[in-house]
Every structure is written in structure tokens, then in C-alpha cells.
Design a protein around this motif. Structure first.
Motif, PDB file in Angstrom:
ATOM      1  N   ASN A  90       0.913  -1.197  -0.089  1.00 20.68           N
ATOM      2  CA  ASN A  90      -0.004   0.205  -0.099  1.00 20.68           C
ATOM      3  C   ASN A  90       0.818   1.129  -0.135  1.00 20.68           C
ATOM      4  OD1 ASN A  90      -1.808   2.103   0.622  1.00 20.68           O
ATOM      5  ND2 ASN A  90      -2.615   1.302   2.363  1.00 20.68           N
ATOM      6  N   PHE A  91       0.795   1.908  -0.966  1.00 17.93           N
ATOM      7  CA  PHE A  91       1.648   3.040  -1.323  1.00 17.93           C
ATOM      8  C   PHE A  91       1.085   4.495  -0.945  1.00 17.93           C
ATOM      9  CE2 PHE A  91       3.790   0.094  -3.918  1.00 17.93           C
ATOM     10  CZ  PHE A  91       5.041   0.113  -3.513  1.00 17.93           C
ATOM     11  N   GLY A  92      -0.183   4.370  -0.305  1.00 15.27           N
ATOM     12  CA  GLY A  92      -0.896   5.517   0.088  1.00 15.27           C
ATOM     13  C   GLY A  92      -1.789   6.050  -1.106  1.00 15.27           C
ATOM     14  N   TYR A  93      -2.158   7.303  -1.097  1.00 15.47           N
ATOM     15  CA  TYR A  93      -3.099   8.034  -1.864  1.00 15.47           C
ATOM     16  C   TYR A  93      -2.352   9.334  -2.556  1.00 15.47           C
ATOM     17  CZ  TYR A  93      -7.033   5.396  -0.583  1.00 15.47           C
ATOM     18  OH  TYR A  93      -7.943   4.436  -0.396  1.00 15.47           O
ATOM     19  N   SER A  94      -2.659   9.487  -3.975  1.00 21.08           N
ATOM     20  CA  SER A  94      -2.260  10.697  -4.595  1.00 21.08           C
ATOM     21  C   SER A  94      -2.843  11.755  -4.131  1.00 21.08           C
ATOM     22  CB  SER A  94      -2.509  10.346  -6.123  1.00 21.08           C
ATOM     23  OG  SER A  94      -2.210  11.724  -6.717  1.00 21.08           O
ATOM     24  N   VAL A  95      -2.251  12.864  -3.525  1.00 17.54           N
ATOM     25  CA  VAL A  95      -2.779  14.115  -3.272  1.00 17.54           C
ATOM     26  C   VAL A  95      -3.521  14.968  -4.335  1.00 17.54           C
ATOM     27  CG1 VAL A  95      -2.361  16.415  -2.160  1.00 17.54           C
ATOM     28  CG2 VAL A  95      -1.241  14.453  -1.484  1.00 17.54           C
ATOM     29  N   GLN A  96      -2.894  14.740  -5.711  1.00 16.17           N
ATOM     30  CA  GLN A  96      -3.213  15.518  -6.799  1.00 16.17           C
ATOM     31  C   GLN A  96      -4.628  14.827  -7.323  1.00 16.17           C
ATOM     32  OE1 GLN A  96       0.238  15.317  -9.303  1.00 16.17           O
ATOM     33  NE2 GLN A  96       0.038  17.552  -9.441  1.00 16.17           N
ATOM     34  N   ASP A 284       3.626  15.488  -4.945  1.00 18.30           N
ATOM     35  CA  ASP A 284       2.902  14.560  -4.469  1.00 18.30           C
ATOM     36  C   ASP A 284       3.804  13.301  -4.163  1.00 18.30           C
ATOM     37  OD1 ASP A 284       0.714  12.737  -4.203  1.00 18.30           O
ATOM     38  OD2 ASP A 284      -0.054  13.023  -6.282  1.00 18.30           O
ATOM     39  N   VAL A 285       3.952  13.446  -2.560  1.00 16.20           N
ATOM     40  CA  VAL A 285       5.163  12.841  -2.028  1.00 16.20           C
ATOM     41  C   VAL A 285       4.724  11.173  -1.997  1.00 16.20           C
ATOM     42  CG1 VAL A 285       5.878  12.185   0.234  1.00 16.20           C
ATOM     43  CG2 VAL A 285       5.691  14.684  -0.387  1.00 16.20           C
ATOM     44  N   ALA A 286       3.399  10.903  -1.805  1.00 15.06           N
ATOM     45  CA  ALA A 286       3.198   9.323  -2.117  1.00 15.06           C
ATOM     46  C   ALA A 286       3.623   8.745  -3.321  1.00 15.06           C
ATOM     47  CB  ALA A 286       1.841   9.242  -1.613  1.00 15.06           C
ATOM     48  N   VAL A 287       3.318   9.445  -4.277  1.00 16.14           N
ATOM     49  CA  VAL A 287       3.694   9.067  -5.538  1.00 16.14           C
ATOM     50  C   VAL A 287       5.129   8.977  -5.796  1.00 16.14           C
ATOM     51  CG1 VAL A 287       3.559   9.428  -8.037  1.00 16.14           C
ATOM     52  CG2 VAL A 287       1.585   9.699  -6.566  1.00 16.14           C
ATOM     53  N   LEU A 288       5.963  10.125  -5.646  1.00 11.73           N
ATOM     54  CA  LEU A 288       7.454  10.347  -5.730  1.00 11.73           C
ATOM     55  C   LEU A 288       7.878   9.182  -4.957  1.00 11.73           C
ATOM     56  CD1 LEU A 288       7.994  14.000  -5.197  1.00 11.73           C
ATOM     57  CD2 LEU A 288       8.025  12.422  -7.457  1.00 11.73           C
ATOM     58  N   GLN A 289       7.490   9.035  -3.551  1.00 15.51           N
ATOM     59  CA  GLN A 289       8.269   7.595  -2.865  1.00 15.51           C
ATOM     60  C   GLN A 289       7.972   6.408  -3.500  1.00 15.51           C
ATOM     61  OE1 GLN A 289       8.419   7.825   1.530  1.00 15.51           O
ATOM     62  NE2 GLN A 289       6.659   6.315   1.133  1.00 15.51           N
TER      63      GLN A 289
END
Length: 330
Positions: A90-96, A284-289
């Protein structure tokens, strides 16, 4: 019962466990470094996304959105929470976009993997072709010209080589269209583009090892016994020169993924390149990570595969593991 192979198996098993342990340690380090750097990044993705007055959100609602996307204001708790989520895929949610990052990856990742896979195979083809041409072509001038090709490939910037390939193979020769092609056929031009800068150092290293191997006594002895030039090359010179290039091929996967991001821009492919550009512009930190971790996993996985295959291919390393295993078991 024949136990003569047990020490070798113990040696290879120990080698396997050590390499897997190193790979996991590197991935954990990549996650920690990425998490730390992204948390230190100036700005606030939630504020960028939700502070627009047209959305009509109150400060309390924005605070709630920050908790939902960030998990916690405590960085230590957030680190372990994010690590636990990543271990479960689970990599989280995209803020954008407000969608799970896994959903974005399921669309973008196959495009980049196809491009990197085609580029990797073409880089091996280029490397072998240069080695064979520089060693076996009949005319010395032709051999020298082929020998100079890797230097030319490495000197051309990636985006220029992409534009040049489109101009020559598509617009001039009409061999492959840039648009309107199938999934795999459409990867040939961008795969060719991304393969050239990767094949250049591999070919240089292979040519250097071939020159060193040609001077070894057993190669010269084979020639004095009347073996043909082609036979000596494929039976003795190439097998004893290819191991360093195979190692470099594994190391090149990270460069392939980085090159694929640039190449996707030139060819308009919606892979990790487009996804990364959008994530950087919106912080978008979650996507970059997720992108960094996937790149690290691909890099580490390729190197792990090479490290595990080389002892099976190289008889000298296989013998070293056998001796090491025998000593450990005595």
C-alpha cells in the motif's frame, strides 16, 4: 551416497543468503533515505491542492485532509506507519488525483517496464553485435569503425538520439511509425533510443576484456593448433570475456529506468515518466516515494539476479564457493 557436492551447495546457499540480505538492507536504506528527504522537502502538497478558495474548504477541513493523506504529524510514527503500509503493498493516496498510488502504478508501470525490457534486450544485442563485428569483420577499417561506435553512442544525448531515430527510421525510411502501432511494436523505436547509451559502456568493457583474453596462453595455443578464428572467438574468447559485461548489464537497469523517463517524454508514452513529472510539479510525496522505491527495487533485483547467476556461470567462482563451503563444514 555421494556427498562430494554438499560443500558446493552449502557455499552457494550461503552466497544466496548473503546477497538476499544485502538486497533487503539496501531497499530498507532506500526507503529510509527517500522518506527523510521527501519529508524535508519545502512546501505542502495538501496546501497546494486544497487551499484553492474555489474549493470552499475551511481550515479544519484542510487539517483533516492533511491527516488523511499524511497519516500523522509525528514523523517517527509516520515513518513506521508508511513502512508497514509499503510492506503490505500500500503506497498511500495521490494528493493530486485522490486515488490510490497503486492504481496509478498499475497503469504507468507496465509501460515503463515494457520500455526498459525492450531497451535491455536491445542493449545486449548491440553489445554482442559490436563485439562480433570488431573481432570478426574481414577488413581492418571496418573493425576499427565498429570499435568506435560505443564512443559515438555515449557522446549523443538521450533526447537527441530519440529525435534522430524518429527522423531516420520513421520519417525518412518509413520503417516504423511513431504513432498508431501495437503495444510491443510501438516500443521498438523508444527501446532502441534508450538502449544505445546503456549498450555503450557494456560494449566498451566487453571489447577491452576481449583484447585481454586474446593474449592469454590458452587462446594462442588454440590458434596454433589450427582452430579457425570464428571457432576460437565463440568457444574461448567470448565466454571468458562476457562476465564483467553481464555484471554491468545488471547495473544498467537503474540507468534504463532513468533513461526511460526521458524517452517517454520524447515519444509521448504515459509511463512512470509522465507520472513522475506530474508528482514533482504537485509535490505529490506518496507518488514520488513509490516511484523511487520501484526504481530501487528494480535496480536491486537485477543486481541480485546477476550476483546469483555469476557463480553458476563462472567455474572459478563456483570452485571458490565449493572450497569455502568445504572449509565451513570441516
Amino acid at each position: 551416497m555421494n556427498v562430494s557436492h554438499f560443500p558446493e551447495r552449502r557455499g552457494l546457499a550461503g552466497h544466496f543468503l548473503v546477497q538476499v540480505g544485502r538486497a533487503l538492507l539496501i531497499l530498507w536504506g532506500a526507503f529510509t533515505l527517500t522518506f527523510t528527504l521527501l519529508q524535508m522537502m519545502p512546501g505542502d502538497a495538501v496546501m497546494i491542492r486544497f487551499m484553492d478558495p474555489e474549493l470552499g474548504l475551511s481550515s479544519e477541513q484542510i487539517k483533516t485532509m492533511r491527516v488523511l493523506y499524511s497519516g500523522s504529524s509525528n514523523p517517527v510514527f509516520q515513518y513506521f506507519h508508511t513502512l508497514w503500509q509499503v510492506l503490505h503493498g500500500n503506497f498511500g493516496y495521490s494528493v493530486q488525483l485522490g486515488v490510490p498510488v497503486g492504481k496509478l502504478l498499475s497503469t504507468a508501470l507496465p509501460v515503463t517496464l515494457r520500455l526498459a525490457g525492450v531497451g535491455f534486450l536491445l542493449s545486449l544485442v548491440w553489445t554482442l553485435a559490436v563485439a562480433v563485428g570488431a573481432s570478426l569483420l574481414p577488413m581492418r577499417a571496418l573493425r576499427q569503425a565498429v570499435h568506435a561506435l560505443p564512443g559515438l553512442w555515449s557522446a549523443i544525448p538521450l533526447y537527441w538520439s530519440g529525435i534522430l531515430i524518429i527522423q531516420v527510421l520513421s520519417f525518412r525510411l518509413h520503417l516504423l511509425p511513431v504513432v498508431g502501432v501495437g503495444t510491443w511494436k510501438g516500443m521498438l523505436l523508444p527501446g532502441l533510443t534508450v538502449s544505445l547509451p546503456v549498450a555503450a559502456p557494456q560494449a566498451k568493457l566487453l571489447l577491452q576484456k576481449i583484447e585481454e583474453t586474446e593474449r592469454l596462453p590458452f587462446v594462442m595455443a588454440s590458434r596454433t593448433r589450427g582452430a579457425s578464428r570464428v571457432s576460437v572467438f565463440f568457444r574461448h574468447i567470448l565466454p571468458n570475456s562476457v562476465i564483467p559485461s553481464l555484471t554491468m548489464a545488471g547495473l544498467s537497469l537503474g540507468e534504463l529506468i532513468a533513461g526511460a523517463i526521458v524517452t517517454e517524454t520524447v515519444f509521448g508514452l504515459n509511463g512512470l515518466g509522465q507520472m513522475t513529472r506530474d508528482a514533482v510539479s504537485g509535490q505529490d510525496v506518496a507518488v514520488l516515494q513509490a516511484v523511487v522505491l520501484i526504481g530501487a527495487a528494480g535496480f536491486v533485483g537485477a543486481n541480485l539476479a546477476v550476483d546469483l547467476l555469476i557463480p553458476l556461470i563462472d567455474p572459478t567462482l563456483r570452485m571458490a564457493h565449493r572450497i569455502g563451503g568445504g572449509k565451513s563444514g570441516s
